[in-house]
Design an enzyme around this catalytic site. Sequence first.
Site, PDB file in Angstrom:
ATOM      1  N   GLU A   1       3.627   8.378 -10.546  1.00 22.08           N
ATOM      2  CA  GLU A   1       4.551   8.506  -9.534  1.00 22.08           C
ATOM      3  C   GLU A   1       6.164   8.384 -10.251  1.00 22.08           C
ATOM      4  O   GLU A   1       6.760   9.363 -10.181  1.00 22.08           O
ATOM      5  CB  GLU A   1       4.171   7.685  -7.991  1.00 22.08           C
ATOM      6  CG  GLU A   1       3.156   9.138  -8.266  1.00 22.08           C
ATOM      7  CD  GLU A   1       2.966   7.857  -6.241  1.00 22.08           C
ATOM      8  OE1 GLU A   1       3.735   8.104  -5.702  1.00 22.08           O
ATOM      9  OE2 GLU A   1       1.564   7.875  -6.424  1.00 22.08           O
TER      10      GLU A   1
ATOM     11  N   SER B   1       0.961  -1.289  -0.742  1.00 21.18           N
ATOM     12  CA  SER B   1       0.106   0.249   0.161  1.00 21.18           C
ATOM     13  C   SER B   1       0.810   1.188  -0.044  1.00 21.18           C
ATOM     14  O   SER B   1       2.242   1.343   0.437  1.00 21.18           O
ATOM     15  CB  SER B   1      -0.483   0.013   1.340  1.00 21.18           C
ATOM     16  OG  SER B   1       0.084   0.087   2.343  1.00 21.18           O
ATOM     17  N   LYS B   2       0.189   2.199  -0.300  1.00 21.35           N
ATOM     18  CA  LYS B   2       1.353   3.587  -0.260  1.00 21.35           C
ATOM     19  C   LYS B   2       1.892   3.985   1.306  1.00 21.35           C
ATOM     20  O   LYS B   2       3.220   4.672   0.994  1.00 21.35           O
ATOM     21  CB  LYS B   2      -0.187   4.567   0.069  1.00 21.35           C
ATOM     22  CG  LYS B   2      -0.699   5.623  -0.918  1.00 21.35           C
ATOM     23  CD  LYS B   2      -0.072   6.687  -1.233  1.00 21.35           C
ATOM     24  CE  LYS B   2      -0.419   7.107  -2.603  1.00 21.35           C
ATOM     25  NZ  LYS B   2       0.824   7.209  -3.290  1.00 21.35           N
ATOM     26  N   ARG B   3       2.067   3.647   2.105  1.00 20.68           N
ATOM     27  CA  ARG B   3       3.042   3.107   3.269  1.00 20.68           C
ATOM     28  C   ARG B   3       4.325   2.614   2.832  1.00 20.68           C
ATOM     29  O   ARG B   3       4.983   3.010   3.159  1.00 20.68           O
ATOM     30  CB  ARG B   3       2.536   2.052   4.336  1.00 20.68           C
ATOM     31  CG  ARG B   3       1.077   2.734   5.213  1.00 20.68           C
ATOM     32  CD  ARG B   3       0.716   2.114   6.474  1.00 20.68           C
ATOM     33  NE  ARG B   3       0.536   0.753   5.993  1.00 20.68           N
ATOM     34  CZ  ARG B   3       0.987  -0.725   6.421  1.00 20.68           C
ATOM     35  NH1 ARG B   3       1.706  -0.910   6.882  1.00 20.68           N
ATOM     36  NH2 ARG B   3       0.177  -1.535   5.851  1.00 20.68           N
ATOM     37  N   HIS B   4       3.770   2.004   2.345  1.00 15.48           N
ATOM     38  CA  HIS B   4       5.487   1.167   1.215  1.00 15.48           C
ATOM     39  C   HIS B   4       6.201   1.616   0.355  1.00 15.48           C
ATOM     40  O   HIS B   4       7.253   1.746  -0.241  1.00 15.48           O
ATOM     41  CB  HIS B   4       5.158  -0.263   0.678  1.00 15.48           C
ATOM     42  CG  HIS B   4       4.235  -1.200   2.012  1.00 15.48           C
ATOM     43  ND1 HIS B   4       3.270  -1.377   1.861  1.00 15.48           N
ATOM     44  CD2 HIS B   4       5.293  -1.506   3.131  1.00 15.48           C
ATOM     45  CE1 HIS B   4       3.122  -1.973   2.919  1.00 15.48           C
ATOM     46  NE2 HIS B   4       3.830  -2.295   3.564  1.00 15.48           N
TER      47      HIS B   4
END
Length: 496
Positions: free
Chosen positions: A264, A254-257
């Site tokens: 992007e 997820s975004k956290r990684h």
Amino acid sequence: MEDKKIRVRFAPSPTGMLHIGGARTALFNWLYARHYNGTFVLRIEDTDQVRSTEEAVNVILEGMKWLGLDWDEGPGKGGEYGPYFQMQRLPLYQEFAEELLKDEKAYYCYCTREELAESREKQAREGKNPKYDRHCLNLSEEEKKRYEAEGRKPVIRLKIPTREIVFNDLLRGEVTFDGELLSDFVIMKSDGIPTYNYAVVIDDALMKITDVMRGDDHISNTPKQIVIYEALGFDVPKFAHIPMIMGQDHTRLSKRHGATSVMEYKKMGYIPEAVVNYIAHLGWSSGGEREIFSKEELIKEFTLDKISRHAAVFSMDKLNWFNSEYLKNMSIDSLTEMLLPFLKEANYIEDEENLSPKKNEYIKEVVKLMQGRIKNFAQFVDYADYFFVDKINIDPQAFDSVLSKEGVTGILQALKEKLSVLKCWDEESIENAVREVASSLQIKGGQIIHPTRVALSGKKVGPGLFELMVVLGQDKTVKRLKEAIEKIEEAKKIGS
Ligand code: GLU
């Protein structure tokens, strides 16, 4: 009859960006198609009318194009089995649903949300596995009419046979599901829109897909889809469920990684071939030590037996490693060309198309210095800013720990004087000049090199100082030394 031509597809739902997981599914299908000289189909699954957007379709297409994953049939390409947007295929789903109704393999259901919830609760209370209670399975025509008169709009449910459903996953081997556990799920909603499991089967069958390769989060959908294939008498394709991608902490990516959207990475200045090379390794490996593969080599090497049975772990460091390797091996000309839009974006150059030959040469010199030190172009812009701005930003920490040391102004002053009259501005002459100043002041090389680097670049680390000075030029070098001396003295005044 193994020589049926391979047809695979990537079937994204345009509800957001093209993320790393989706790109990996697309890439594996693409590699598989190219390896076996098959066909790669792109189909847009846009039946979620609330979440699907045209913008997301464009982002997906753009992402695929950026990665170089060209499709043989699909949006913008056409093909024999189109249309390739599900919302343009509604009559097809309707047609087959009617066939299922006629054959009594599907039925209309008029139950309301509340009635369904009530039935589920009842089953749960009785300790049963909650599934549709088949209230509408055998409705008479009168009952149907009565419901319709009440204004109820029916859905269509598939009648699930109560038996084992077995399929042979190309990666996992035999997978068995107890049909008893499946509920008579909805295939057509009351608004005439098909559900995912139903539409995907109609499409895969009509598009003659031979192999369905997708993330293993779909594995519980596969038995439902097999029941539909069988009900309609379609050939069941082969399935390969690829283990999911996790972050370093072994939770779902997820975004956290880090960035999870392919675009992007484009924005950050990664090289698409490097991203492809890395993504190919998320769950696949050639079997040997080697990791750098061109697209052609990946195509040649890609077979299903080399796909791992375990979840893949996404690592930003590893991606950076791949990208740096590609950067190191690129020609200065190509690197410079790819870099220009980033310099423009940062306002370091005005017009990338009309660069003067002198400026172009200058950028190439900077690129040569930075090539081995950067992970991506965004980092280049950050690390090499001092080559492009008039007034540099000095990192405050570098200022405090290096420039404000006792005696630094004297050292920089002596160097400035020596360099301002240097006749020949090349690495050797500069190095000699620096060493001479060091020896006349009886200090070590480092004592002059460190503050000079900070004075010229604002940073504590960077390329070799003498090369840096050559590229920066004599005037700018002398000017920055002078400005640094002034800044240090000003800071002392304020401090005292
Ligand atoms: N539209 C589905 C998804 O994006 C496709 C799944 C499949 O490949 O069957 O997850």
